[in-house]
Design a protein around this motif. Sequence first.
Motif, PDB file in Angstrom:
ATOM      1  N   ALA A 131       0.809  -1.220   0.000  1.00  0.00           N
ATOM      2  CA  ALA A 131       0.000   0.000   0.000  1.00  0.00           C
ATOM      3  C   ALA A 131       0.843   1.271   0.000  1.00  0.00           C
ATOM      4  CB  ALA A 131      -0.948  -0.004   1.188  1.00  0.00           C
ATOM      5  N   ASP A 132       1.954   1.300   0.731  1.00  0.00           N
ATOM      6  CA  ASP A 132       2.778   2.511   0.788  1.00  0.00           C
ATOM      7  C   ASP A 132       3.277   2.925  -0.589  1.00  0.00           C
ATOM      8  OD1 ASP A 132       2.477   2.775   3.507  1.00  0.00           O
ATOM      9  OD2 ASP A 132       4.383   1.814   4.008  1.00  0.00           O
ATOM     10  N   PHE A 133       3.669   1.965  -1.393  1.00  0.00           N
ATOM     11  CA  PHE A 133       4.121   2.284  -2.749  1.00  0.00           C
ATOM     12  C   PHE A 133       2.944   2.682  -3.626  1.00  0.00           C
ATOM     13  CE2 PHE A 133       5.148   0.907  -7.134  1.00  0.00           C
ATOM     14  CZ  PHE A 133       6.165   1.810  -7.397  1.00  0.00           C
ATOM     15  N   ARG A 134       1.866   1.907  -3.576  1.00  0.00           N
ATOM     16  CA  ARG A 134       0.716   2.151  -4.457  1.00  0.00           C
ATOM     17  C   ARG A 134       0.019   3.476  -4.156  1.00  0.00           C
ATOM     18  NH1 ARG A 134      -3.342  -1.080  -3.864  1.00  0.00           N
ATOM     19  NH2 ARG A 134      -2.718  -1.964  -1.883  1.00  0.00           N
ATOM     20  N   LYS A 135       0.021   3.911  -2.911  1.00  0.00           N
ATOM     21  CA  LYS A 135      -0.666   5.158  -2.534  1.00  0.00           C
ATOM     22  C   LYS A 135      -0.061   6.387  -3.208  1.00  0.00           C
ATOM     23  CE  LYS A 135      -2.635   3.815   1.849  1.00  0.00           C
ATOM     24  NZ  LYS A 135      -2.630   3.977   3.298  1.00  0.00           N
ATOM     25  N   GLN A 136       1.201   6.281  -3.621  1.00  0.00           N
ATOM     26  CA  GLN A 136       1.843   7.418  -4.286  1.00  0.00           C
ATOM     27  C   GLN A 136       1.150   7.815  -5.587  1.00  0.00           C
ATOM     28  OE1 GLN A 136       6.289   7.638  -4.301  1.00  0.00           O
ATOM     29  NE2 GLN A 136       6.065   5.427  -3.921  1.00  0.00           N
ATOM     30  N   PHE A 137       0.447   6.869  -6.194  1.00  0.00           N
ATOM     31  CA  PHE A 137      -0.192   7.125  -7.481  1.00  0.00           C
ATOM     32  C   PHE A 137      -1.557   7.807  -7.332  1.00  0.00           C
ATOM     33  CE2 PHE A 137       2.840   3.777  -8.187  1.00  0.00           C
ATOM     34  CZ  PHE A 137       3.405   4.090  -9.407  1.00  0.00           C
ATOM     35  N   GLU A 138      -2.142   7.700  -6.148  1.00  0.00           N
ATOM     36  CA  GLU A 138      -3.479   8.255  -5.925  1.00  0.00           C
ATOM     37  C   GLU A 138      -3.472   9.771  -6.096  1.00  0.00           C
ATOM     38  OE1 GLU A 138      -4.910   6.927  -2.111  1.00  0.00           O
ATOM     39  OE2 GLU A 138      -4.807   4.821  -2.715  1.00  0.00           O
ATOM     40  N   ASN A 139      -4.473  10.260  -6.788  1.00  0.00           N
ATOM     41  CA  ASN A 139      -4.694  11.688  -7.012  1.00  0.00           C
ATOM     42  C   ASN A 139      -3.619  12.355  -7.865  1.00  0.00           C
ATOM     43  OD1 ASN A 139      -7.037  11.520  -5.336  1.00  0.00           O
ATOM     44  ND2 ASN A 139      -5.688  11.643  -3.563  1.00  0.00           N
ATOM     45  N   LYS A 140      -2.814  11.570  -8.572  1.00  0.00           N
ATOM     46  CA  LYS A 140      -1.843  12.154  -9.501  1.00  0.00           C
ATOM     47  C   LYS A 140      -2.578  12.544 -10.782  1.00  0.00           C
ATOM     48  CE  LYS A 140       2.257  11.508  -7.484  1.00  0.00           C
ATOM     49  NZ  LYS A 140       3.243  12.542  -7.226  1.00  0.00           N
ATOM     50  N   SER A 141      -2.144  13.617 -11.396  1.00  0.00           N
ATOM     51  CA  SER A 141      -2.733  14.068 -12.648  1.00  0.00           C
ATOM     52  C   SER A 141      -2.439  13.063 -13.753  1.00  0.00           C
ATOM     53  CB  SER A 141      -2.163  15.431 -13.030  1.00  0.00           C
ATOM     54  OG  SER A 141      -2.561  15.776 -14.337  1.00  0.00           O
ATOM     55  N   SER A 142      -3.420  12.798 -14.571  1.00  0.00           N
ATOM     56  CA  SER A 142      -3.195  11.912 -15.708  1.00  0.00           C
ATOM     57  C   SER A 142      -2.625  12.676 -16.905  1.00  0.00           C
ATOM     58  CB  SER A 142      -4.494  11.208 -16.120  1.00  0.00           C
ATOM     59  OG  SER A 142      -5.413  12.144 -16.633  1.00  0.00           O
ATOM     60  N   VAL A 143      -2.555  13.979 -16.775  1.00  0.00           N
ATOM     61  CA  VAL A 143      -2.029  14.802 -17.858  1.00  0.00           C
ATOM     62  C   VAL A 143      -0.494  14.803 -17.834  1.00  0.00           C
ATOM     63  CG1 VAL A 143      -2.035  17.127 -18.848  1.00  0.00           C
ATOM     64  CG2 VAL A 143      -4.106  16.223 -17.799  1.00  0.00           C
ATOM     65  N   VAL A 144       0.089  14.605 -16.663  1.00  0.00           N
ATOM     66  CA  VAL A 144       1.541  14.632 -16.492  1.00  0.00           C
ATOM     67  C   VAL A 144       2.084  13.202 -16.512  1.00  0.00           C
ATOM     68  CG1 VAL A 144       3.410  15.277 -14.916  1.00  0.00           C
ATOM     69  CG2 VAL A 144       1.362  16.710 -15.073  1.00  0.00           C
ATOM     70  N   GLU A 145       3.119  12.971 -17.324  1.00  0.00           N
ATOM     71  CA  GLU A 145       3.754  11.653 -17.334  1.00  0.00           C
ATOM     72  C   GLU A 145       4.539  11.471 -16.036  1.00  0.00           C
ATOM     73  OE1 GLU A 145       6.937   9.450 -20.119  1.00  0.00           O
ATOM     74  OE2 GLU A 145       5.007   9.971 -21.045  1.00  0.00           O
ATOM     75  N   LEU A 146       4.474  10.264 -15.469  1.00  0.00           N
ATOM     76  CA  LEU A 146       5.155   9.967 -14.213  1.00  0.00           C
ATOM     77  C   LEU A 146       6.555   9.426 -14.452  1.00  0.00           C
ATOM     78  CD1 LEU A 146       2.189   8.186 -12.391  1.00  0.00           C
ATOM     79  CD2 LEU A 146       2.882  10.573 -12.202  1.00  0.00           C
TER      80      LEU A 146
END
Length: 192
Positions: A131-146
């Motif tokens: 969960a600690d790793f996966r939570k980083q993706f929550e609420n990230k903009s889909s417009v910006v490449e990660l």
Amino acid sequence: MEAKKEVSYKAVISVTITALFSGFLLSFIYSSFERDIEENNKKTIINGVKAVIPNASSIEGPLTENSIFEYYIGKKEDGSDAGYAILSYASGYNGDNKVLVGFNEDATEITGIVVTSQAETPGLGAKIVEADFRKQFENKSSVVELSAVKGIKAEEALDGQIAAISGATISSTSVVNAVNSARNEAINLFLK
């Protein structure tokens, strides 16, 4: 000298028969459980879809129209879209990692991810499911490449950055690549 040749032929025949029998037995066992394995994989994906599209009262999919990946559409009670989920994959350290990526109703934000299948090293790369790793993706903009960034903590990550798991940069990058592939697909399919 003849006795040694006889023994070696007997050994070869014995090993060959054992290998053939083992192969037959393994294929029989696999075919016996293949349906169960497929059903469990489907359940994992459906549960993942429900997790990454939390506001959905019903799910449509898997769909593949106009997409290179399977995707799902979450619907609200009133029939409007609640969000989307795309099942993407990318190569990791030991093989492909499959990642289900959720998006909000207008596909502008990542709602979460679920790693549905991974082949990473236990204790290192396998931390991609935590969960600690996966939570980083929550609420990230889909417009910006990660991008996966080494040597930072999750709370230090800027927009577009994901803190790589220490000692598992390849595995972390694999998930980020899968999310970026899903993100590109979501922009093409759903961005309004």
